[in-house]
Design a protein around this motif. Structure first.
Motif, mmCIF file in Angstrom:
data_model
loop_
_atom_site.group_PDB
_atom_site.id
_atom_site.type_symbol
_atom_site.label_atom_id
_atom_site.label_comp_id
_atom_site.label_asym_id
_atom_site.label_seq_id
_atom_site.Cartn_x
_atom_site.Cartn_y
_atom_site.Cartn_z
ATOM 1 N N MET A 1 0.859 -1.180 0.000
ATOM 2 C CA MET A 1 0.000 0.000 0.000
ATOM 3 C C MET A 1 0.900 1.236 0.000
ATOM 4 O O MET A 1 1.519 1.573 1.013
ATOM 5 C CB MET A 1 -0.930 -0.049 1.210
ATOM 6 N N LEU A 2 0.977 1.887 -1.149
ATOM 7 C CA LEU A 2 1.963 2.929 -1.414
ATOM 8 C C LEU A 2 1.264 4.255 -1.629
ATOM 9 O O LEU A 2 1.061 4.702 -2.759
ATOM 10 C CB LEU A 2 2.802 2.544 -2.635
ATOM 11 N N GLY A 3 0.846 4.882 -0.530
ATOM 12 C CA GLY A 3 0.077 6.110 -0.656
ATOM 13 C C GLY A 3 -1.283 5.810 -1.254
ATOM 14 O O GLY A 3 -2.034 4.968 -0.762
ATOM 15 N N ALA A 4 -1.613 6.470 -2.367
ATOM 16 C CA ALA A 4 -2.919 6.279 -3.003
ATOM 17 C C ALA A 4 -2.963 5.030 -3.883
ATOM 18 O O ALA A 4 -4.023 4.664 -4.392
ATOM 19 C CB ALA A 4 -3.257 7.506 -3.842
ATOM 20 N N GLU A 5 -1.815 4.375 -4.066
ATOM 21 C CA GLU A 5 -1.728 3.226 -4.968
ATOM 22 C C GLU A 5 -1.491 1.944 -4.179
ATOM 23 O O GLU A 5 -0.718 1.922 -3.226
ATOM 24 C CB GLU A 5 -0.574 3.449 -5.949
ATOM 25 N N THR A 6 -2.151 0.867 -4.587
ATOM 26 C CA THR A 6 -1.902 -0.453 -4.018
ATOM 27 C C THR A 6 -1.417 -1.376 -5.132
ATOM 28 O O THR A 6 -2.036 -1.451 -6.195
ATOM 29 C CB THR A 6 -3.160 -1.045 -3.372
ATOM 30 N N VAL A 7 -0.291 -2.045 -4.867
ATOM 31 C CA VAL A 7 0.285 -2.988 -5.816
ATOM 32 C C VAL A 7 0.295 -4.357 -5.154
ATOM 33 O O VAL A 7 0.671 -4.493 -3.988
ATOM 34 C CB VAL A 7 1.714 -2.570 -6.213
ATOM 35 N N VAL A 8 -0.126 -5.371 -5.898
ATOM 36 C CA VAL A 8 -0.233 -6.718 -5.353
ATOM 37 C C VAL A 8 0.861 -7.608 -5.937
ATOM 38 O O VAL A 8 1.020 -7.692 -7.162
ATOM 39 C CB VAL A 8 -1.617 -7.334 -5.658
#
Length: 518
Positions: free
Chosen positions: A361-368
């Motif tokens: 969870m990178l600020g406003a972005e989520t990477v899976v």
């Protein structure tokens, strides 16, 4: 033999046959989170760096300080190189200009013959993926009179070779304090977090005392920690309020615990303190300040000392933060896909060991990171995760920009993140994050795939169990503690249910165990 503390795990060992500079760390580490404690910037680093031999135990950045090595250590010195499975440490030292290497063999005694005389050394190299960033080590050295074992924060499994080759150890330097982010960064109720902190604090000191008992040295120097946290947002991590849940106890705390357990030969050292030994005799202990001032740094004056230290380093912290990548920019999905997917595709043991998607969870972005499918993707609608990390995007962008091969040795040890998990600790996940190169991931995957001999057994408190810990092969006759039907291996604090063999700490790692008839 003269042993001088240069801070944290660092020592300058002076003998008639030459000098060895060990782990000279002075500049902030892990996204400017960690500083040496007490302050060691006042030392004469040019004089210390004019040494005959350099020993860097491993690549953790509180041991490997490239700026200090580049600016102050003689590049013509001979580097004592541990026997590691990947050449990362040697390659990093070559980049800094070092060119003379004495390549040791793991746990083999070597003689260093130089113009000043002979020294006998041995480097015990730990080679499991969990040991440092693919490797940790300890150094044994003798000048023929005094035997010193600088274990720093290594956790050797079998130390019989040490006494077989060197006999009685006169002085033993070892870690006793925390070098981890657990449990502080985890999202959990405060009461549980405190309970885990109390347990972690005591276990790490218990482990150190077990090593002290096993080695049996005359003198013990607590070292390799704790770090000091000077940034305002991290200042609460310092152990200044006698909090039993704080995992960073200092030297005075551990020395008191040693005394309460019957060992009164511990030595308090700060940067610049010198101890002179002849065999097991301590000839002199000289501090750079009066004794009462040294002790006050660790006790009544600690909070003010850290505040003053923080003020002196404010410009350094600001400059370090200014060098981070911007939090803004293109989405991170594609750069992380390019970084992680080739590593995922190169490993079966580790991806299968993780076994589920993990969210960043990178600020406003989520990477899976979808480890079962070996892909990096966007989250699905209402997708839930067993493991997730909340990290400021500027830290991730900096790690990507700098081709950082080890997020454990950068982002995670900074404690500048938050984690959430359902279930136990997953060793495979953190191994993945420290193996972000082809060589590292190939070695780690092969290590997990390799079959280990666990046929030897021991009997302990009514159970017959395999002798070697399923985690990292510690001898459970020495490190195993049984309480009821639970076994704890104190080397890393892992637990097993003795009735079922199930590991209570992490996925996998089943223990072979049989309950004996009364």
């Amino acid at each position: 033999m003269q042993v001088t503390s240069v801070g944290h795990a660092g020592f300058h060992i002076q003998t008639d046959a030459g000098s060895i500079l060990c782990d000279p760390w002075v500049n902030p580490a892990y996204f400017t989170s960690w500083f040496p404690f007490p302050d060691n910037t006042q030392l004469d680093w040019d004089a210390l760096g004019d040494c005959d031999y350099l020993y860097v135990s491993h690549l953790h950045k509180d041991h490997f300080d490239p700026q200090n090595l580049a600016e102050h250590v003689n590049k013509d010195t001979t580097v004592l190189l541990p026997d590691y499975p990947v050449p990362d440490l040697k390659n990093e030292l070559i980049k800094l200009g070092f060119h003379k290497f004495f390549e040791t063999t793991n746990s083999v005694k070597h003689r260093l013959s130089g113009p000043k005389g002979d020294l006998d050394i041995m480097i015990i190299a730990l080679r499991a993926p969990a040991d440092g960033p693919i490797g940790d080590s300890g150094l044994v050295v003798t000048d023929g009179k005094t035997v010193a074992f600088n274990m720093n924060d290594a956790r050797p499994v079998d130390l019989d070779v040490l006494t077989e080759e060197f006999g009685h150890v006169d002085v033993h330097m070892l870690q006793y304090s925390g070098a981890i982010w657990y449990p502080m960064v985890y999202d959990m109720v405060e009461r549980a977090k405190k309970a885990f902190g109390v347990q972690k604090r005591q276990r790490q000191m218990d482990r150190a005392r077990q090593y002290i008992e096993q080695i049996g040295a005359t003198w013990v120097i607590p070292s390799a920690g704790p770090p000091c946290f000077l940034d305002d947002e991290l200042r609460f991590l310092n152990d200044v309020y006698e909090d039993p849940a704080n995992i960073f106890p200092d030297q005075m705390v551990f020395l008191d615990q040693m005394r309460r357990n019957g060992h009164d030969k511990g030595l308090l050292m700060m940067p610049g303190t010198t101890a002179e030994f002849t065999g097991s005799t301590l000839d002199a202990l000289t501090h750079p300040l009066p004794v009462e001032e040294v002790e006050a740094i660790f006790t009544t004056g600690k909070a003010q000392y850290i505040e003053d230290f923080a003020q002196r380093q404010a410009g350094v912290i600001a400059a370090e933060k200014a060098a981070w990548a911007s939090a803004e920019g293109e989405p991170l999905l594609e750069p992380l896909r390019q970084l992680f997917e080739p590593i995922m595709s190169a490993t079966d043991q580790i991806c299968d060991g993780i076994g589920y998607p993990v969210a960043l969870m990178l600020g406003a972005e989520t990477v899976v990171l979808d480890f079962p499918k070996r892909i990096v993707r966007e989250p699905l609608l209402k997708e839930r995760f067993r493991y997730s990390f909340t990290i400021a995007p500027e830290l991730v962008r900096t790690a990507v920009r700098d081709n950082e091969p080890d997020w454990v040795n950068s982002i995670f040890l900074s404690t500048r993140f938050r984690a959430r998990r359902v279930g136990g600790y997953n060793e495979f996940l953190y191994t993945f994050f420290k193996c972000l190169t082809d060589e590292r991931i190939a070695y780690a995957d092969g290590w997990f795939a390799e079959a280990h001999d666990d046929t030897a057994t021991i009997v302990k408190d009514g159970y017959e169990i395999q002798r070697r810990c399923p985690h990292l092969k510690a001898d459970l006759s020495k490190f195993g503690i049984v309480e009821g039907n639970k076994l704890t291996c104190n080397l890393h604090g892992w637990d097993w249910n003795l009735d079922t063999g199930r590991c209570l700490t992490s996925r996998g790692h089943e223990l072979r165990t049989t309950k004996l008839e009364a």
